[in-house]
Design an enzyme around this catalytic site. Structure first.
Site, PDB file in Angstrom:
ATOM      1  N   GLU A 106       4.900  25.344  -6.458  1.00 54.74           N
ATOM      2  CA  GLU A 106       3.713  25.298  -5.585  1.00 54.74           C
ATOM      3  C   GLU A 106       2.932  23.989  -5.687  1.00 54.74           C
ATOM      4  O   GLU A 106       2.440  23.472  -4.682  1.00 54.74           O
ATOM      5  CB  GLU A 106       2.779  26.477  -5.898  1.00 54.74           C
ATOM      6  CG  GLU A 106       2.632  26.726  -7.384  1.00 54.74           C
ATOM      7  CD  GLU A 106       1.329  27.419  -7.811  1.00 54.74           C
ATOM      8  OE1 GLU A 106       1.273  27.866  -8.949  1.00 54.74           O
ATOM      9  OE2 GLU A 106       0.388  27.487  -7.020  1.00 54.74           O
ATOM     10  N   ASP A 130       9.438  31.217 -12.412  1.00 54.13           N
ATOM     11  CA  ASP A 130       8.560  32.360 -12.140  1.00 54.13           C
ATOM     12  C   ASP A 130       8.899  33.093 -10.835  1.00 54.13           C
ATOM     13  O   ASP A 130       8.439  34.211 -10.613  1.00 54.13           O
ATOM     14  CB  ASP A 130       7.101  31.904 -12.071  1.00 54.13           C
ATOM     15  CG  ASP A 130       6.554  31.475 -13.425  1.00 54.13           C
ATOM     16  OD1 ASP A 130       7.298  31.555 -14.416  1.00 54.13           O
ATOM     17  OD2 ASP A 130       5.391  31.057 -13.489  1.00 54.13           O
ATOM     18  N   VAL A 277      11.806  29.005 -24.415  1.00 50.98           N
ATOM     19  CA  VAL A 277      13.236  29.347 -24.530  1.00 50.98           C
ATOM     20  C   VAL A 277      13.764  29.783 -23.154  1.00 50.98           C
ATOM     21  O   VAL A 277      14.916  29.533 -22.811  1.00 50.98           O
ATOM     22  CB  VAL A 277      13.390  30.501 -25.558  1.00 50.98           C
ATOM     23  CG1 VAL A 277      14.730  31.178 -25.465  1.00 50.98           C
ATOM     24  CG2 VAL A 277      13.142  29.986 -26.959  1.00 50.98           C
ATOM     25  N   ARG A 279      13.060  28.601 -20.356  1.00 52.31           N
ATOM     26  CA  ARG A 279      13.223  27.490 -19.406  1.00 52.31           C
ATOM     27  C   ARG A 279      14.299  26.503 -19.826  1.00 52.31           C
ATOM     28  O   ARG A 279      14.720  25.681 -19.029  1.00 52.31           O
ATOM     29  CB  ARG A 279      11.895  26.727 -19.290  1.00 52.31           C
ATOM     30  CG  ARG A 279      10.978  27.343 -18.333  1.00 52.31           C
ATOM     31  CD  ARG A 279       9.869  26.504 -17.801  1.00 52.31           C
ATOM     32  NE  ARG A 279       9.540  25.259 -18.411  1.00 52.31           N
ATOM     33  CZ  ARG A 279       8.286  24.799 -18.528  1.00 52.31           C
ATOM     34  NH1 ARG A 279       7.276  25.544 -18.120  1.00 52.31           N
ATOM     35  NH2 ARG A 279       8.047  23.629 -19.029  1.00 52.31           N
TER      36      ARG A 279
HETATM   37  O1  F6P Z   1       5.228  27.677 -13.854  1.00 56.41           O
HETATM   38  C1  F6P Z   1       6.282  27.943 -14.682  1.00 56.41           C
HETATM   39  C2  F6P Z   1       5.849  28.194 -16.066  1.00 56.41           C
HETATM   40  O2  F6P Z   1       7.022  28.424 -16.753  1.00 56.41           O
HETATM   41  C3  F6P Z   1       4.821  29.327 -16.260  1.00 56.41           C
HETATM   42  O3  F6P Z   1       5.387  30.606 -16.340  1.00 56.41           O
HETATM   43  C4  F6P Z   1       4.120  28.918 -17.526  1.00 56.41           C
HETATM   44  O4  F6P Z   1       2.810  29.428 -17.568  1.00 56.41           O
HETATM   45  C5  F6P Z   1       4.102  27.444 -17.425  1.00 56.41           C
HETATM   46  O5  F6P Z   1       5.217  27.069 -16.672  1.00 56.41           O
HETATM   47  C6  F6P Z   1       4.093  26.750 -18.773  1.00 56.41           C
HETATM   48  O6  F6P Z   1       4.370  25.420 -18.604  1.00 56.41           O
HETATM   49  P1  F6P Z   1       4.073  24.215 -19.598  1.00 56.41           P
HETATM   50  O7  F6P Z   1       3.990  24.779 -20.973  1.00 56.41           O
HETATM   51  O8  F6P Z   1       5.254  23.323 -19.406  1.00 56.41           O
HETATM   52  O9  F6P Z   1       2.827  23.577 -19.147  1.00 56.41           O
END
Ligand code: F6P
Length: 346
Positions: A106, A130, A277, A279
């Site tokens: 987004e 997500d 983990v 991701r």
């Molecule tokens: O938007 C994807 C996402 O994986 C969310 O679920 C999570 O809140 C966020 O990214 C965390 O991202 P970062 O720790 O990289 O800022």
């Protein structure tokens, strides 16, 4: 003027399948259409600072199964910097980039839409683990995240059963319960808490007690990081800092839920926060195929001059939707899935 050089960037949180998109774009554009492709480093930041590198066939060789993104990523929002948009326009000219393929969620695609309105030729590719981006049935990365979360739930099941414990598993999902619900259904969760439906902790405890009453001495509770108790006017966060798109760092609701369950039911409870983990690492075959299809469709759109669009999955077909439509509204969980999950609560 016909497109001769495409720039590609990946922005926001990484998502397994990003490299598959990059590879598909390069293979289709370079080998099939004899175009040049420039990789833009670190999302919008690289287009502001002029960090680019040519991507030839060799540069994308062997990257298909790799997690992360060879281009790097950032949560930089050019519209938060006074010079940001202007720097982007200048660098597009300087590097002779005729069209940009922006791969993101987004936030990244919100920027893409604004730049499109300023005349930049942009095509979007949807990405987020997500699965909460509008305009597409699924984003790549989601299937991988669900697979990882499901495997974790399976593993927690056996130890929960042996120790007669409640296991709370916190998964990602800032605004939407897609990962929680899909992994919960696949892993046989006894209760799932999602951001879309504020929960009542007493009802959660009732489910656990009901299971105890029918001889089940263990329970699995899946909690999305964005889940909130009914009465809470706040989110559980890891820090007060917000990123350039105004997002706070969530995480920790699982611990709060776990403590309350143990206190109210007397059943020993443990909490696992899966975090990043979900991701990292290699994408599933589904995500590799979806990402590849998206990459190829994005090049097709750029060559047809259809800018301001995002490639999307509709049913089993790849289609093009307006970027404006995709970023207008978050895609929260389809309630039908939650109804299915609920059949197995208790
Ligand atoms: O938007 C994807 C996402 O994986 C969310 O679920 C999570 O809140 C966020 O990214 C965390 O991202 P970062 O720790 O990289 O800022």
């Amino acid at each position: 003027m016909a497109v001769q050089q495409i720039g590609i960037l990946t922005g926001g949180g990484d998502s397994p399948g990003l490299n598959a998109v990059i590879r598909a774009v390069v293979r289709k554009a370079v080998a099939h259409h004899h175009l040049k492709v420039l990789g833009i480093k670190e999302g919008w930041l690289g287009l502001m600072t002029g960090q680019v590198q040519e991507l030839d066939l060799e540069a994308v060789s062997g990257i298909l199964p790799k997690g992360g993104t060879i281009l790097g990523t950032s949560r930089t929002n050019p519209f938060k910097k006074p010079e940001g948009p202007q720097q982007i326009l200048e660098n597009l000219k300087r590097f002779a980039i005729d069209a940009v393929i922006a791969v993101g969620g987004e936030d990244t695609l919100g920027v893409a839409q604004k730049l499109f309105q300023m005349g930049v030729k942009i095509v979007g590719v949807p990405k987020t683990i997500d699965n909460d981006l509008g305009g597409t049935d699924y984003t790549f990365g989601f299937d991988t995240a669900v697979s990882i979360a499901t495997e974790a739930i399976d593993r927690l099941h056996t130890t929960a059963e042996s120790h007669h414990r409640v296991m709370v598993v916190e998964v990602m999902g800032r605004h939407a319960g897609w990962i929680a619900t899909f992994a919960g259904i696949a892993g046989g969760a006894d209760c799932i808490l999602i951001p879309e439906l504020p929960f009542d902790i007493d009802e959660v405890c009732e489910i656990i007690k009901k299971r105890q009453a029918r001889g089940k001495t263990f329970s699995i509770v899946v909690v999305a990081e964005g889940a909130k108790p009914e009465e809470a006017k706040f989110e559980i966060t890891q820090s007060d800092k917000v990123d350039e798109f105004g997002h706070i760092r969530l995480g920790g609701i699982g611990t709060v839920v776990g403590q309350e369950i143990e206190k109210r039911t007397g059943v020993e409870t443990r909490v696992t926060i899966l975090g990043h983990v979900q991701r990292g690492g290699t994408p599933t075959p589904f995500d590799r195929v979806l990402a590849t299809r998206f990459g190829i469709a994005a090049v097709d759109l750029a060559l047809k001059g259809e800018f301001g669009k995002m490639v999307a999955l509709e049913g089993n077909k790849i289609v093009a939707v307006d970027l404006a439509e995709a970023v207008a509204k978050l895609k929260t969980l389809d309630k039908e899935f939650y109804e299915i999950a609920k059949v197995f609560f208790g």
